[in-house]
Design a protein around this motif. Structure first.
Motif: not given
Length: 194
Positions: A56-61, A75-81
């Motif tokens: 999860l920490n590798r998702i760059g929001f 927010f694309d990465e937020v949605d993925r998170y």
């Protein structure tokens, strides 16, 4: 300490009652743990999170945006998170919504107070558990932690709710979870650390 805990629990009851008109949603199912009790759901969620935290920490929001390369929220990465949390099967749509609100607040702050070289408030620690990023013995403490359902009740719409107190070992981390029951399973609506 007991008075502070009582005030915290009462404020959570009030919060749950205020949110009781939220429509029921479908939740994903988890095969990893028994979600039939509120305490098992709270423990399972924390185990899932600790096992998933590195990924999860590798998702760059947080990105650099514009000519000036100021921080902004992707927010694309937020949605993925957030999708990862939803797929866990432990949390409700209300939980996801509150987490999204957190990112929207960060985006608003970054827009109002642009920066590119200062830590973003809230990201200096693990903002999900509100602990330092390098808490070494958390996994071991979790195994020996105590999870107790301290209250079950129904909200105004008749939905089953529960309050779980988690006491996580030597870290002296205490969490209060508010859960709702849907389709025979408990799901986390919110929680607070203290």
């Amino acid at each position: 300490m007991k008075c502070k805990l009582l005030v915290l629990i009462l404020s959570m009851f009030i919060s749950v009652a205020a949110n009781s008109q939220i429509p029921k949603h479908h939740y994903s199912k988890s095969k990893k743990t028994n979600l039939s009790t509120p305490a098992n759901t709270a423990r399972g969620y924390l185990e899932w999170y600790l096992n998933s935290r590195g990924r999860l920490n590798r998702i760059g929001f947080i990105d650099s945006c514009g000519k000036e390369k100021f921080y902004c929220v992707n927010f694309d990465e937020v949605d993925r998170y957030l999708l990862e949390f939803k797929k866990s099967g432990y949390v409700s749509d209300l939980y996801i919504s509150k987490l999204r609100d957190y990112f929207e607040k960060i985006a608003w702050e970054l827009e109002k107070y642009p920066r590119k070289d200062v830590l973003i408030h809230g990201f200096e620690a693990d903002f999900i558990l509100n602990i330092g990023m390098e808490e070494g013995n958390f996994e071991n403490d979790l195994r020996h932690g105590k999870f107790e359902c301290i209250r079950r009740l129904k909200d105004l719409s008749g939905r089953n709710l529960a309050i779980v107190l988690a006491d996580i070992g030597t870290m002296h981390l205490k969490l209060i979870f508010t859960l709702s029951k849907y389709a025979g399973r408990w799901h986390i609506m919110s929680y607070q650390t203290f």
